[in-house]
Design an enzyme around this catalytic site. Structure first.
Site, PDB file in Angstrom:
ATOM      1  N   ARG A  91      52.232  31.700  31.869  1.00 12.72           N
ATOM      2  CA  ARG A  91      51.797  31.369  30.510  1.00 12.72           C
ATOM      3  C   ARG A  91      50.468  32.075  30.232  1.00 12.72           C
ATOM      4  O   ARG A  91      49.617  32.167  31.129  1.00 12.72           O
ATOM      5  CB  ARG A  91      51.553  29.849  30.356  1.00 12.72           C
ATOM      6  N   ASN A 107      43.879  35.619  39.353  1.00 14.21           N
ATOM      7  CA  ASN A 107      45.309  35.807  39.079  1.00 14.21           C
ATOM      8  C   ASN A 107      45.887  36.878  39.999  1.00 14.21           C
ATOM      9  O   ASN A 107      45.199  37.828  40.354  1.00 14.21           O
ATOM     10  CB  ASN A 107      45.501  36.237  37.623  1.00 14.21           C
ATOM     11  N   HIS A 109      48.922  39.703  40.082  1.00 18.36           N
ATOM     12  CA  HIS A 109      49.816  40.393  39.145  1.00 18.36           C
ATOM     13  C   HIS A 109      50.595  41.486  39.886  1.00 18.36           C
ATOM     14  O   HIS A 109      49.999  42.231  40.663  1.00 18.36           O
ATOM     15  CB  HIS A 109      48.995  40.999  37.998  1.00 18.36           C
ATOM     16  N   VAL A 144      44.777  39.408  28.349  1.00 21.65           N
ATOM     17  CA  VAL A 144      45.773  39.290  29.421  1.00 21.65           C
ATOM     18  C   VAL A 144      45.654  40.423  30.458  1.00 21.65           C
ATOM     19  O   VAL A 144      45.576  41.596  30.099  1.00 21.65           O
ATOM     20  CB  VAL A 144      47.197  39.268  28.818  1.00 21.65           C
ATOM     21  N   GLU A 174      51.384  40.924  48.189  1.00 25.46           N
ATOM     22  CA  GLU A 174      50.716  39.844  47.452  1.00 25.46           C
ATOM     23  C   GLU A 174      50.257  38.744  48.402  1.00 25.46           C
ATOM     24  O   GLU A 174      49.147  38.222  48.279  1.00 25.46           O
ATOM     25  CB  GLU A 174      51.660  39.228  46.401  1.00 25.46           C
TER      26      GLU A 174
END
Ligand code: GAR
Length: 201
Positions: A91, A107, A109, A144, A174
């Site tokens: 989100r 975050n 990505h 973003v 990751e």
């Protein structure tokens, strides 16, 4: 230990990588709470298995992104979270969350930012025909996938890669760089405040 709050939308393999790094004492941290937004997300089952409280905040129950984020902030504060890890949180977040944890939200990505922002980053890389992609851990800002980059890992795209095979190889990276980036943040935070550096870092 650094008190972490993790946000996840689906599978939760990155949640598990962080939990595993803590269990292996590679990270001097504790996951206080998992917040998830999709009922039935596998991440919630993984949290329960580790004894981490899992709180469902279903975005469909809120009237705006800001209202959802306000409830997220309240929940994170209730669990005394110091740093927030977005581990597959799908989100868009707002100023409400970013302002509550300034430079304290991370975050992961699945691309080498600034290439392939937004959703379907793995598919974007595959369709564009680049030969190298990867993953990025970065600080979260309101724009973003645009905050300060902390760590990246490169992953080659092989001639017969599918979305699944490529994403699987990206996820292996990751799971390494997300816990490493948290440790780096912890270390610089401790250094910045003059506190003792945790021995695990
Ligand atoms: C990860 O590959 C992460 O990079 C990606 O979602 C996946 C979640 O996997 N995040 C994004 O695309 C954010 N825009 P997981 O649920 O197994 O950790």
């Amino acid at each position: 230990p650094l008190k972490l709050g993790v946000m996840a939308s689906g599978n939760g393999s990155n949640f598990e990588a962080v939990a595993e790094a803590i269990a292996q004492q590679q990270l001097n941290a504790q996951i206080q709470v998992l917040i998830y937004n999709n009922p039935g997300a596998k991440a919630a089952a993984r949290a329960e298995k580790c004894g981490v409280p899992a709180v469902l905040l279903n975005h469909r129950d809120f009237n705006s992104r800001e209202e959802l984020d306000q409830k997220i902030v309240e929940t994170l504060q209730q669990y005394q979270v110091e740093w927030v890890i977005m581990a597959g949180w799908m989100r868009v977040v707002t100023q409400v969350l970013v302002d509550a944890f300034p430079d304290r939200i991370i975050n992961i990505h699945p691309s080498l930012l600034p290439s392939f922002k937004g959703i379907n980053a793995v598919e974007q890389a595959l369709n564009t025909g680049v030969k190298i992609t990867g993953c990025t851990v970065h600080l979260v800002s309101v724009e973003v996938d645009s905050g300060k980059i902390l760590l990246q890992a490169a992953v080659p795209i092989l001639p017969d890669d599918t979305l699944e095979t490529l994403h699987t190889r990206i996820q292996i990276q990751e799971h390494k760089i997300l816990p490493q980036a948290i440790a780096i943040c912890q270390r610089s935070h401790f250094l910045g405040t003059g506190e003792e550096v945790a021995s695990q870092c």
